[in-house]
Enzyme design. Sequence first.
Site, PDB file in Angstrom:
ATOM      1  N   ALA A  54      12.317  -0.728   8.805  1.00  0.00           N
ATOM      2  CA  ALA A  54      11.789   0.346   7.970  1.00  0.00           C
ATOM      3  C   ALA A  54      12.917   0.894   7.113  1.00  0.00           C
ATOM      4  CB  ALA A  54      11.196   1.446   8.842  1.00  0.00           C
ATOM      5  N   THR A  55      12.662   1.002   5.816  1.00  0.00           N
ATOM      6  CA  THR A  55      13.704   1.465   4.902  1.00  0.00           C
ATOM      7  C   THR A  55      13.476   2.884   4.397  1.00  0.00           C
ATOM      8  OG1 THR A  55      12.565   0.546   2.987  1.00  0.00           O
ATOM      9  CG2 THR A  55      14.168  -0.889   4.101  1.00  0.00           C
ATOM     10  N   HIS A 115       1.730   4.170   9.532  1.00  0.00           N
ATOM     11  CA  HIS A 115       2.284   2.821   9.666  1.00  0.00           C
ATOM     12  C   HIS A 115       2.608   2.515  11.128  1.00  0.00           C
ATOM     13  CE1 HIS A 115       2.784   0.927   5.706  1.00  0.00           C
ATOM     14  NE2 HIS A 115       2.862   2.151   5.223  1.00  0.00           N
ATOM     15  N   GLU A 168      15.375   1.232  11.810  1.00  0.00           N
ATOM     16  CA  GLU A 168      15.395   2.013  10.576  1.00  0.00           C
ATOM     17  C   GLU A 168      16.733   1.779   9.895  1.00  0.00           C
ATOM     18  OE1 GLU A 168      14.486   6.086  11.485  1.00  0.00           O
ATOM     19  OE2 GLU A 168      12.558   5.548  12.378  1.00  0.00           O
ATOM     20  N   ARG A 222      -1.200   1.429  -2.126  1.00  0.00           N
ATOM     21  CA  ARG A 222      -2.482   1.295  -1.417  1.00  0.00           C
ATOM     22  C   ARG A 222      -3.223   0.000  -1.760  1.00  0.00           C
ATOM     23  NH1 ARG A 222      -0.040   3.572   1.333  1.00  0.00           N
ATOM     24  NH2 ARG A 222       0.169   5.787   1.563  1.00  0.00           N
ATOM     25  N   SER A 223      -2.453  -1.041  -2.054  1.00  0.00           N
ATOM     26  CA  SER A 223      -3.056  -2.339  -2.387  1.00  0.00           C
ATOM     27  C   SER A 223      -3.427  -3.142  -1.151  1.00  0.00           C
ATOM     28  CB  SER A 223      -2.080  -3.161  -3.234  1.00  0.00           C
ATOM     29  OG  SER A 223      -0.905  -3.437  -2.478  1.00  0.00           O
ATOM     30  N   GLY A 249       0.649  -2.951  -5.563  1.00  0.00           N
ATOM     31  CA  GLY A 249       0.724  -1.551  -5.953  1.00  0.00           C
ATOM     32  C   GLY A 249       0.508  -0.642  -4.762  1.00  0.00           C
ATOM     33  N   ALA A 276       1.221   3.722  13.783  1.00  0.00           N
ATOM     34  CA  ALA A 276      -0.012   3.581  14.571  1.00  0.00           C
ATOM     35  C   ALA A 276      -0.633   2.200  14.430  1.00  0.00           C
ATOM     36  CB  ALA A 276      -1.018   4.657  14.153  1.00  0.00           C
TER      37      ALA A 276
END
Length: 180
Positions: A38-39, A54, A66, A16-17, A14, A56
Site C-alpha cells: 500500500a502506497t 480496501h 505500507e 472507481r473503475s 480511472g 475489508a
Amino acid sequence: MLNNKPTIELVLGGARSGKSSYAEKQAKASGKPVIYIATSEVRDEEMAERVRKHQAQRPDEWLVIEELLALPQVLQELSKPDNCILVDCLTLWLSNCLFGESKIGWKEYKASLLSTLELLPGQVIFVSNEVGSGIVPMGEVSRKFVDEAGWLHQAIAARVNKVTLVVAGLPLSLKYETQG
C-alpha cells in the site's frame, strides 16, 4: 521486453473503475502467497475510510506492507518466484515522490523503479490511476502530475508483459505477451 520472466502487469483505470478489484482477483487467482504493498498515506478521515474499505475486501492471509517512497527497494527485497506482489497504487506513490519531503528527486525514484522491473523474479501487479484521459488541468502542479503519471505508465507498459485497462469494472487487455 521481459521474455522468460514472471508476469508483471500494469492495471490502469480511472477513479472507481474497478481496477483495484480486478487486480485483487488476479492476485487471488495466482494461487501464490500475496504481498500487498500500500502506497497511500492517511492524512484525513476520508482517506482513512477508503483504506478501511480496501482492507475489508482483502483476504486476511495477505501480508500488507505500507511503503510511501522506497517502492523499488521493497520490491527487490520481497519478490520471490513463488509469490505475487500487488502494488496499489503507483499514482499515490508518484504523489509521495513528487510532493513529499525526500532528498531524492522524482527522476531517481522513477529510474530506480524502471530498472528494478528487470530484476523481479516473482509475479507483480501494479495498479495505477489513468489520469490523462480528461481535460488538461489548469494548474501547473496538476499538469506536472498528469504528465509524470502518463510518462511513468508509458515507460512501465513498454517494459512489462501485460497491461490491462479497467473501465466500468470491465478489463480490456491492451498488451499480453506470453513467456517464452
